[in-house]
Design a protein around this motif. Structure first.
Motif, PDB file in Angstrom:
ATOM      1  N   ASN A  22       1.081  -1.353   0.085  1.00 59.92           N
ATOM      2  CA  ASN A  22      -0.279   0.375  -0.285  1.00 59.92           C
ATOM      3  C   ASN A  22       0.816   1.485   0.133  1.00 59.92           C
ATOM      4  OD1 ASN A  22      -2.410  -1.383  -0.241  1.00 59.92           O
ATOM      5  ND2 ASN A  22      -2.291  -1.579   2.368  1.00 59.92           N
ATOM      6  N   SER A  23       0.548   2.111  -0.992  1.00 58.77           N
ATOM      7  CA  SER A  23       1.165   3.567  -0.559  1.00 58.77           C
ATOM      8  C   SER A  23       0.672   4.604   0.307  1.00 58.77           C
ATOM      9  CB  SER A  23       0.358   4.473  -1.702  1.00 58.77           C
ATOM     10  OG  SER A  23      -1.020   4.575  -2.397  1.00 58.77           O
ATOM     11  N   LEU A  24      -0.299   3.932   1.128  1.00 59.54           N
ATOM     12  CA  LEU A  24      -0.604   4.418   2.381  1.00 59.54           C
ATOM     13  C   LEU A  24      -0.406   3.127   3.747  1.00 59.54           C
ATOM     14  CD1 LEU A  24      -3.784   6.943   1.353  1.00 59.54           C
ATOM     15  CD2 LEU A  24      -1.428   7.682   1.504  1.00 59.54           C
ATOM     16  N   PRO A  25       0.082   3.744   4.691  1.00 56.71           N
ATOM     17  CA  PRO A  25      -0.030   2.388   5.896  1.00 56.71           C
ATOM     18  C   PRO A  25      -1.442   2.265   6.252  1.00 56.71           C
ATOM     19  CG  PRO A  25       0.364   4.661   6.833  1.00 56.71           C
ATOM     20  CD  PRO A  25       0.452   4.911   5.406  1.00 56.71           C
ATOM     21  N   VAL A  26      -2.288   1.426   6.276  1.00 59.83           N
ATOM     22  CA  VAL A  26      -3.445   0.721   6.815  1.00 59.83           C
ATOM     23  C   VAL A  26      -2.941   0.019   7.754  1.00 59.83           C
ATOM     24  CG1 VAL A  26      -5.184  -0.806   5.757  1.00 59.83           C
ATOM     25  CG2 VAL A  26      -4.154   0.951   4.483  1.00 59.83           C
ATOM     26  N   ARG A  27      -3.772  -0.049   8.973  1.00 59.16           N
ATOM     27  CA  ARG A  27      -3.365  -1.088  10.324  1.00 59.16           C
ATOM     28  C   ARG A  27      -4.849  -1.243  10.407  1.00 59.16           C
ATOM     29  NH1 ARG A  27      -2.614   0.712  16.220  1.00 59.16           N
ATOM     30  NH2 ARG A  27      -0.766  -1.435  16.701  1.00 59.16           N
ATOM     31  N   GLU A  28      -4.704  -2.564  10.955  1.00 57.59           N
ATOM     32  CA  GLU A  28      -6.064  -3.951  11.179  1.00 57.59           C
ATOM     33  C   GLU A  28      -6.049  -3.105  12.002  1.00 57.59           C
ATOM     34  OE1 GLU A  28      -7.604  -8.023  11.333  1.00 57.59           O
ATOM     35  OE2 GLU A  28      -5.414  -7.800  10.705  1.00 57.59           O
ATOM     36  N   ILE A  87      -8.724   8.734   9.859  1.00 56.33           N
ATOM     37  CA  ILE A  87      -9.446   9.421   8.896  1.00 56.33           C
ATOM     38  C   ILE A  87     -10.826   8.681   7.738  1.00 56.33           C
ATOM     39  CG2 ILE A  87      -7.404  11.009   9.184  1.00 56.33           C
ATOM     40  CD1 ILE A  87      -6.787   9.913   6.720  1.00 56.33           C
ATOM     41  N   ALA A  88     -10.109   6.991   8.107  1.00 58.76           N
ATOM     42  CA  ALA A  88     -10.974   6.470   6.682  1.00 58.76           C
ATOM     43  C   ALA A  88     -10.694   5.177   7.721  1.00 58.76           C
ATOM     44  CB  ALA A  88     -10.050   6.467   5.613  1.00 58.76           C
ATOM     45  N   ALA A 113     -14.888  13.803   4.764  1.00 58.29           N
ATOM     46  CA  ALA A 113     -15.402  14.663   3.798  1.00 58.29           C
ATOM     47  C   ALA A 113     -13.134  14.892   3.323  1.00 58.29           C
ATOM     48  CB  ALA A 113     -15.706  15.554   3.996  1.00 58.29           C
ATOM     49  N   GLU A 114     -12.411  15.710   4.578  1.00 55.22           N
ATOM     50  CA  GLU A 114     -11.299  16.764   4.278  1.00 55.22           C
ATOM     51  C   GLU A 114      -9.956  15.609   4.078  1.00 55.22           C
ATOM     52  OE1 GLU A 114     -11.388  15.786   8.379  1.00 55.22           O
ATOM     53  OE2 GLU A 114     -13.457  15.913   7.329  1.00 55.22           O
ATOM     54  N   ASN A 115     -10.412  14.495   4.016  1.00 52.54           N
ATOM     55  CA  ASN A 115      -8.802  13.141   3.589  1.00 52.54           C
ATOM     56  C   ASN A 115      -9.558  11.945   2.019  1.00 52.54           C
ATOM     57  OD1 ASN A 115      -9.265  13.366   6.810  1.00 52.54           O
ATOM     58  ND2 ASN A 115      -7.756  13.559   5.907  1.00 52.54           N
ATOM     59  N   ARG A 116     -10.383  13.136   1.794  1.00 50.62           N
ATOM     60  CA  ARG A 116     -11.151  11.986  -0.028  1.00 50.62           C
ATOM     61  C   ARG A 116     -10.424  12.487  -0.899  1.00 50.62           C
ATOM     62  NH1 ARG A 116     -16.994  13.240   1.349  1.00 50.62           N
ATOM     63  NH2 ARG A 116     -16.864  11.417   3.219  1.00 50.62           N
ATOM     64  N   TYR A 117      -9.976  12.251  -1.965  1.00 49.59           N
ATOM     65  CA  TYR A 117      -9.183  11.604  -2.964  1.00 49.59           C
ATOM     66  C   TYR A 117      -7.716  11.826  -3.002  1.00 49.59           C
ATOM     67  CZ  TYR A 117     -13.600  13.370  -4.846  1.00 49.59           C
ATOM     68  OH  TYR A 117     -15.051  13.580  -4.796  1.00 49.59           O
ATOM     69  N   GLN A 118      -7.415  10.969  -1.454  1.00 48.67           N
ATOM     70  CA  GLN A 118      -5.863  11.096  -1.638  1.00 48.67           C
ATOM     71  C   GLN A 118      -5.653   9.661  -1.557  1.00 48.67           C
ATOM     72  OE1 GLN A 118      -5.425  12.907   2.321  1.00 48.67           O
ATOM     73  NE2 GLN A 118      -6.589  14.818   2.479  1.00 48.67           N
ATOM     74  N   GLY A 119      -6.340   8.838  -1.774  1.00 48.98           N
ATOM     75  CA  GLY A 119      -6.563   7.643  -1.771  1.00 48.98           C
ATOM     76  C   GLY A 119      -6.296   6.349  -1.196  1.00 48.98           C
ATOM     77  N   CYS A 120      -7.322   6.661  -0.092  1.00 59.89           N
ATOM     78  CA  CYS A 120      -7.585   6.265   0.904  1.00 59.89           C
ATOM     79  C   CYS A 120      -8.726   5.137   1.057  1.00 59.89           C
ATOM     80  CB  CYS A 120      -7.938   6.750   2.330  1.00 59.89           C
ATOM     81  SG  CYS A 120      -6.730   8.228   2.727  1.00 59.89           S
ATOM     82  N   GLY A 121      -9.015   5.684   0.007  1.00 61.83           N
ATOM     83  CA  GLY A 121     -10.050   4.207   0.051  1.00 61.83           C
ATOM     84  C   GLY A 121      -9.839   3.181  -0.949  1.00 61.83           C
TER      85      GLY A 121
END
Length: 220
Positions: A22-28, A87-88, A113-121
């Motif tokens: 992942n480009s963003l750190p996703v934690r379980e 944030i997600a 809302a303020e964190n959208r379009y940054q690849g979180c989804g």
């Protein structure tokens, strides 16, 4: 309720992303994050709640949903900002089939809302797909309102087959079995997310100590 995979509606626009780092750190997440999860959902406005849960959701409804999250059965993933705010969040819910572990799971996601379009989804979906494959899930579903254009776009980006009916969208993705790549990708993602969380936690503690010191110095 078991979801049905429809055919022949919207075609995926690209090859699906099946595994990778992942480009963003996703934690379980675990049960200890329940309060942070609740805080995240309560920050969603009424329209975002409707799109996420498929119907208008009051604070009481959301509190009940969070209280009933089963971290032993399902997988919950999150992305934290530098202040350790969620944030997600993504929920990978295994669809029930008697006493056996389900071969199908449903994916749901919300991003502030303020964190959208940054690849979180996309990062959350990629992480969920890897985890699903490593836990022997063969079919991933996404069920949302047809008005949820962000979720529909994400499903198409992942290569899902989508069908529309009665104002709702149903997407499904067949997953290949786990392999050495998915096992390695998940292990690395776990380590990166844990390291990221530790760094942010230490930074927050340092900032709190600095603010306390500055406040004490001014008081003298």
């Amino acid at each position: 309720m078991h979801k049905i995979c429809f055919k022949g509606a919207a075609k995926p626009t690209r090859k699906p992303f099946i595994c990778g780092l992942n480009s963003l750190p996703v934690r379980e997440l675990h049960a200890g994050h329940r309060a942070a999860i609740l805080a995240h959902f309560l920050l969603l406005d009424s329209e975002d709640r409707r799109l996420r849960f498929g119907l208008p959701s009051t604070d009481v409804v959301i509190q009940s949903y969070v209280a009933e999250l089963d971290f032993k059965r399902d997988a919950i993933f999150g992305i934290f900002d530098t202040n350790l705010k969620l944030i997600a969040i993504a929920h990978l819910a295994y669809l029930p089939v008697g006493n056996k572990r389900s071969k199908a799971a449903e994916f749901g996601v919300s991003v502030l809302a303020e964190n959208r379009y940054q690849g979180c989804g996309a990062a959350l979906l990629g992480r969920a797909i890897v985890h699903a494959r490593n836990t022997q899930v063969t079919t991933l579903f996404v069920h949302c309102l047809a008005q949820n254009k962000i979720m529909v776009h994400l499903a198409l980006k992942a290569g899902m087959q989508i069908d529309y009916a009665y104002g709702e969208a149903e997407a499904c993705l067949k997953l290949p079995p786990a392999n050495s790549s998915t096992i390695f990708a998940e292990a690395v993602n776990v380590q990166l997310a844990d390291f990221d969380f530790a760094v942010k936690s230490n930074l927050n503690q340092s900032n709190k100590a600095l603010r306390w010191l500055l406040k004490k110095t001014k008081a003298q």
